[in-house]
Design an enzyme around this catalytic site. Structure first.
Site, short mmCIF file in Angstrom:
data_model
loop_
_atom_site.label_atom_id
_atom_site.label_comp_id
_atom_site.label_asym_id
_atom_site.label_seq_id
_atom_site.Cartn_x
_atom_site.Cartn_y
_atom_site.Cartn_z
N CYS A 113 0.93 -1.03 0.17
CA CYS A 113 -0.03 0.00 -0.01
C CYS A 113 0.99 1.35 -0.05
CB CYS A 113 -0.87 -0.07 1.33
SG CYS A 113 -1.70 -1.56 1.23
N HIS A 241 -3.01 6.97 1.89
CA HIS A 241 -3.40 5.62 1.32
C HIS A 241 -4.88 5.56 1.62
CE1 HIS A 241 -4.01 1.53 0.45
NE2 HIS A 241 -4.15 1.25 1.63
N ASN A 271 -10.15 -0.05 -1.49
CA ASN A 271 -8.90 0.03 -1.30
C ASN A 271 -8.09 -0.84 -2.51
OD1 ASN A 271 -6.05 -0.69 -0.32
ND2 ASN A 271 -6.91 -1.38 1.66
#
Length: 315
Positions: A113, A241, A271
């Protein structure tokens, strides 16, 4: 050379959209349950015929067009991804081939990530060292390919997509548009977020990640601002993020960026791991929510419990 700047951005997502209602037909969940816990409404899902390099090339082509550059104007391609299936050719090489590039250096980085902010810093360092003049930096992940669709705590999170940035050298007395990176990790807690097994599957210790992100990351992000010479109150945007809206909102608040636009692309995209920061940043620019020269905090965190952030100037 005194550094680099971002010349343009681009993003790409698959056409297929998976709603919370769609997920409720697969596992024991609901729109209300998902929104209340992670803030996600929809996510995009790539098909079997849409590999990671296809997503990456779509975003890269848009970024190149925005910069008014031909593919061979770029001499370095970095792709941040943790979901590419094949080892070789790497994703960067496949993107370069799709775009018709002749001889760029091509590298993949797997920092999950936090991959895009690590790759951005790596490209900036290469330009500062004189080993590249223009770089294409891409974050691309097909997280739905590693999703356990029987686990309601993780399958509600993931989406697919890519975002890209074109970097170019700043010569002479020009002001660099990418500030110093602050990066690191907590290796002893790295198992809290993982993609492992055969076939590989995404899993995490949700409460561990939430506590770490909301308590440990805000002071680190403030250090990023200090290194970049920007007071948090002067930030035009904060692009974290896009893990979970319940992480993004408290972290942004604790940074002290009271006047900044906070990217919330997770609501519509889920995500997307390494793709999340460049996609969210590109959309802010596309919508005109920030303008050229504005100071923006980019801050990635997640797998390995890695983190990396820098202050950049909006292209």
């Amino acid at each position: 050379m005194t550094g680099s700047r971002i010349a343009s951005l681009g993003h790409h997502q698959p056409a297929s959209v998976l709603t919370n209602e769609d997920l409720a037909a697969l596992v024991d969940t609901s729109d209300e349950w998902i929104r209340s816990r992670v803030g996600i409404r929809t996510r995009h899902r790539a098909g079997d015929d849409e590999p990671v390099d296809d997503l990456a090339a779509g975003a890269a082509a848009k970024a190149l067009a925005g910069a008014g550059l031909a593919p061979d104007d770029v001499d370095l391609v970095l792709v941040a991804t943790s979901t590419a299936i094949d080892r070789s050719p790497n994703t960067a090489a496949r993107v370069a081939a799709r775009l018709g590039m002749s001889s760029p250096a091509v590298m993949d980085l797997n920092v999950v990530c936090a991959g895009f902010t690590h790759a951005l810093a790596t490209a900036d360092h290469a330009i500062r060292a004189g080993s590249a003049r223009r770089a294409l930096v891409i974050g691309a992940d097909k997280m739905t390919a590693v999703t356990d669709w029987t686990d309601r705590t993780t399958c509600v999170l993931t989406g697919d997509g890519a975002g890209a940035a074109v970097l170019e050298a700043v010569d002479g007395d020009g002001e660099p548009g990418i500030g110093p990176v602050l990066w690191g990790s907590v290796p002893t807690m790295g198992n809290a977020v993982r993609i492992e097994g055969t076939p590989p599957r995404f899993a995490q210790e949700g409460q561990t990640v939430y506590r770490w992100a909301t308590t440990q990351l805000p002071p680190i992000a403030r250090q990023v601002c200090e290194r970049g010479g920007v007071d948090p109150v002067d930030l035009a945007a904060v692009v974290l993020h896009q893990a979970n809206l319940r992480i993004i909102e408290p972290v942004a608040r604790r940074i002290g960026a009271v006047n900044a636009v906070v990217a919330r692309d997770v609501v519509d995209s889920g995500n997307t791991s390494a793709a999340s920061i460049p996609m969210a940043f590109s959309k802010l620019v596309e919508r005109g929510e920030i303008t050229t020269g504005d100071p923006v905090l980019l801050f990635g965190f997640g797998g390995n419990l890695s983190y990396a952030g820098q202050i950049v100037r909006c292209p």
